[in-house]
Design an enzyme around this catalytic site. Structure first.
Site, PDB file in Angstrom:
ATOM      1  CD  GLN A  34      -1.348  -0.507   3.598  1.00  0.00           C
ATOM      2  OE1 GLN A  34      -1.553   0.382   4.413  1.00  0.00           O
ATOM      3  NE2 GLN A  34      -2.020  -1.637   3.593  1.00  0.00           N
ATOM      4  CG  HIS A  69      -0.890   5.345   3.658  1.00  0.00           C
ATOM      5  ND1 HIS A  69      -2.017   4.573   3.513  1.00  0.00           N
ATOM      6  CD2 HIS A  69      -0.046   4.646   4.442  1.00  0.00           C
ATOM      7  CE1 HIS A  69      -1.855   3.450   4.204  1.00  0.00           C
ATOM      8  NE2 HIS A  69      -0.679   3.464   4.769  1.00  0.00           N
ATOM      9  CD  GLU A  78       0.176   3.267   7.955  1.00  0.00           C
ATOM     10  OE1 GLU A  78      -0.955   2.830   7.901  1.00  0.00           O
ATOM     11  OE2 GLU A  78       1.123   2.753   7.326  1.00  0.00           O
ATOM     12  NE  ARG A 135      -6.178  -2.749   0.514  1.00  0.00           N
ATOM     13  CZ  ARG A 135      -7.108  -1.925   0.959  1.00  0.00           C
ATOM     14  NH1 ARG A 135      -7.786  -1.196   0.105  1.00  0.00           N
ATOM     15  NH2 ARG A 135      -7.380  -1.838   2.242  1.00  0.00           N
TER      16      ARG A 135
HETATM   17 ZN    ZN Z   1       0.149   1.703   5.646  1.00  0.00          ZN
END
Ligand code: ZN
Length: 389
Positions: free
Chosen positions: A84, A86, A121, A268
């Site tokens: 993934q 972001h 993250e 994704r």
């Molecule tokens: Zn992530």
């Protein structure tokens, strides 16, 4: 609202989760072996924590705290997660508005943007942890493309059109082409793996695992290319890593504490049965050499280490105490305290909250000195917002 209160988070039973780590932390009997993938703490609409303020009923955290700009989680990754990326804040705002204009429902399977926020993250490992993180530096990537003979045909593409050309190529070729390149590779691996011990430091281990999980009806998941193109990173317990906007990544195995901006925006790139929007993914992926930066935390007190990032949405530090140690601090913003090991007591001269198995988390509001005393050797994570000095 001053004070400290015990906090009850939300369990997510995604099927990639392990069956014992989170149940043991929460002291839940999981005899039926249900997967416990994530434990969420914060005010996210899909997981508003509950707070014990002393009455008979628990209060939703969002009722007594302003919405947190972050979400704190524990993850137990047994089976690998999708690759993934972001989006940036600006990218998310643009994509969210565009999908709204087009009238794509928020819960549609082909919807990319669930909100208009970015999602940096940070994770800290609670065990040995494996993940994919960004593209390999040039020399390493060339070495891989030479060494994995089935991938040699990709080398001229990389030499000619660089990271973005190569990534675009593997994400855009037809499924027949994917099968043509990867089928012999998987066949050779199957033979080799019969003779060798599983080795998590070897990409082939993850490729075999991915093939077993994600290949459907003879179609090989093209995310398998990325296992060779990206850095395979191993973190030891206590080490962290930050996923900056645009850096492709995938969690492979292990337990961690994760903190992120309050968002659900995920583009994704394979190892999934979910929707992949290749043009949108390519638009947001940083196709460049990445040198993983493993964070071990900076000492900010005798017992506390801060995992510094550039994210304005959150701050995460970890406190390690020996039995009998006591420290004190004054929360500057509303904080979540999460005990992952041991047994400790939080006290503000008014309320006492015991942290331990079955009750690992608490919320602390600003303004009062808080004492944290460890009964046994304890590890406590402290999640807050970076305060502007
Ligand atoms: Zn992530």
């Amino acid at each position: 609202m001053p004070g400290i209160y015990s906090l009850k988070g939300t369990v997510k039973h995604y099927d990639w989760g392990g069956v014992s780590f989170i149940p043991s932390l929460l002291k839940i009997d999981n005899r039926e072996k249900k997967p416990f993938a994530e434990y969420w703490m914060g005010t996210h609409p899909f997981g508003d924590s509950l707070v014990n303020t002393g009455g008979n009923e628990l209060t939703p955290l969002s009722h007594i705290a302003n919405a947190f700009p972050f979400l704190l989680k524990i993850l137990d990754v047994k089976d690998m997660l999708s690759i993934q990326v972001h989006p940036s804040k600006a990218g998310a705002e643009e994509g969210f508005a565009k999908e709204n204009t087009k009238g794509v429902p928020l819960d549609a399977p082909n919807r990319n943007y669930k909100d208009d926020n970015h999602k940096p993250e940070l994770m800290v490992a609670l065990s040995d942890f494996w993940l994919l993180h960004g593209f390999k530096p040039t020399e390493e990537l060339i070495y891989t493309l030479l060494n994995v003979v089935e991938l040699r045909e990709l080398l001229p593409i990389f030499n000619h059109s660089g990271y973005s050309g190569l990534y675009k190529h593997v994400m855009m070729i037809s499924q027949e082409e994917v099968n043509r390149i990867l089928q012999p590779l998987l066949d050779n691996l199957a033979v080799a793996n019969k003779e060798s011990e599983p080795d998590r430091f070897d990409e082939d281990y993850w490729v075999a695992k991915a093939a077993a999980s994600f290949n459907k009806n003879g179609n090989i998941d093209r995310g398998i290319f990325s296992i060779y193109l990206f850095n395979l990173v191993h973190l030891k317990k206590g080490e962290g890593i930050f996923q900056l906007t645009g850096v492709p990544h995938a969690y492979l195995e292990g337990q961690n504490v994760e903190i992120m901006a309050n968002s659900d925006n995920v583009l994704r790139g394979g190892l999934t049965t979910k929707h992949i929007d290749v043009p949108e993914l390519l638009k947001h992926t940083k196709c460049e050499a990445t040198y993983p930066s493993i964070l071990s935390g900076e000492e900010i007190g005798t017992h506390e280490k801060l995992f510094k990032t550039s994210a304005p949405d959150f701050q995460l530090s970890v406190i390690d105490l020996a039995a009998g140690d006591t420290i004190s601090f004054t929360p500057i913003t509303t904080e979540i305290l999460l005990l992952t090991e041991g047994m400790a007591e939080l006290d503000d001269d008014n309320i006492e909250v015991r942290l331990g198995q079955g009750n690992p988390a608490a919320v602390a509001f600003t303004g009062q000195v808080v004492y944290l005393a460890a009964a046994t050797r304890s590890t406590i994570f402290r999640a807050s917002v970076p305060h502007l000095l």
